[in-house]
Write an enzyme that holds these catalytic residues in place. Structure first.
Site, PDB file in Angstrom:
ATOM      1  N   ALA A  69     113.234 -74.388  35.338  1.00 10.87           N
ATOM      2  CA  ALA A  69     112.287 -73.279  35.513  1.00 10.87           C
ATOM      3  C   ALA A  69     112.957 -72.157  36.289  1.00 10.87           C
ATOM      4  O   ALA A  69     113.878 -72.385  37.072  1.00 10.87           O
ATOM      5  CB  ALA A  69     111.036 -73.755  36.246  1.00 10.87           C
ATOM      6  N   ASP A  70     112.461 -70.955  36.052  1.00 12.72           N
ATOM      7  CA  ASP A  70     112.902 -69.813  36.836  1.00 12.72           C
ATOM      8  C   ASP A  70     111.718 -68.873  37.004  1.00 12.72           C
ATOM      9  O   ASP A  70     110.866 -68.782  36.114  1.00 12.72           O
ATOM     10  CB  ASP A  70     114.068 -69.084  36.174  1.00 12.72           C
ATOM     11  CG  ASP A  70     114.724 -68.076  37.108  1.00 12.72           C
ATOM     12  OD1 ASP A  70     114.934 -68.415  38.297  1.00 12.72           O
ATOM     13  OD2 ASP A  70     115.016 -66.955  36.676  1.00 12.72           O
ATOM     14  N   THR A  71     111.663 -68.217  38.143  1.00 12.16           N
ATOM     15  CA  THR A  71     110.601 -67.265  38.447  1.00 12.16           C
ATOM     16  C   THR A  71     111.236 -66.042  39.091  1.00 12.16           C
ATOM     17  O   THR A  71     112.055 -66.179  40.002  1.00 12.16           O
ATOM     18  CB  THR A  71     109.564 -67.894  39.406  1.00 12.16           C
ATOM     19  OG1 THR A  71     108.993 -69.036  38.775  1.00 12.16           O
ATOM     20  CG2 THR A  71     108.478 -66.903  39.770  1.00 12.16           C
TER      21      THR A  71
END
Length: 188
Positions: A69-71
């Protein structure tokens, strides 16, 4: 077996919150946005690369599924990653204060024979903040290691005047979208 390719304690807590069993993989993926690369494409690419790097570590494990995941925080097409120092953090917060920005969160699941992803887009409005308020927040240390130099689940929650979208997505892992992704992935 599900593996989370992330160093983020928030992502671990969020997965635990919804009762998901998983193990942690430590991956190193460069987070460098390509010239002209749209923000959502960048975030998705980094999340997918994290999952792929994790899969390489457990490729011999039958049935292994790796989640990456990346934000990132985006304002007018500019991506605000994690601040490098106190001045960088204060600069980010100064630019976000009194404005509405987008938080892009992308989750990828990859196994030996399948891959799928989910996207969460949230709009966050930060109240106006003066320099003393920004400096006091940065001095807490909470701004470091967070995209956009703030943690909505921490003291910065007091600065958020409006949120439209996923609270957990702003934290780093959109739980609703992640749950649906895992259901689709395991059904596929």
């Amino acid at each position: 077996m599900l593996y989370l390719a992330s160093k983020s304690p928030r992502r671990r807590q969020l997965l635990e919150q919804i009762g998901i069993d998983f193990e942690i993989l430590d991956v190193e993926v460069p987070e460098i946005r390509g010239a002209g690369e749209p923000g959502i494409d960048y975030v998705s690419r980094v999340a997918r690369e994290k999952a792929g790097a994790g899969l390489l570590q457990v490729v011999a494990v039958p049935g292994a599924i790796v989640m990456g995941a990346d934000t990132e925080v985006a304002l007018n097409g500019e991506i605000f990653g994690k601040p490098t120092d106190a001045n960088d953090a204060a600069g980010m917060l100064s630019r976000l204060a009194g404005r509405t920005h987008q938080v892009i969160s992308v989750v990828w699941c990859i196994s030996a024979g399948q891959e799928d992803h989910a996207v969460s887009l949230s709009e966050v409005s930060i109240a106006p903040m003066d320099r003393a308020c920004i400096d006091a927040y940065v001095a807490t240390g909470e701004a470091f290691g967070k995209a956009g130099a703030y943690a909505i689940q921490g003291r910065a929650g007091a600065f958020v005047s409006h949120l439209s979208g996923s609270y957990s997505g702003v934290m780093g892992l959109p739980l609703h979208e992640t749950s649906l992704l895992l259901e689709r992935f395991r059904a596929g």
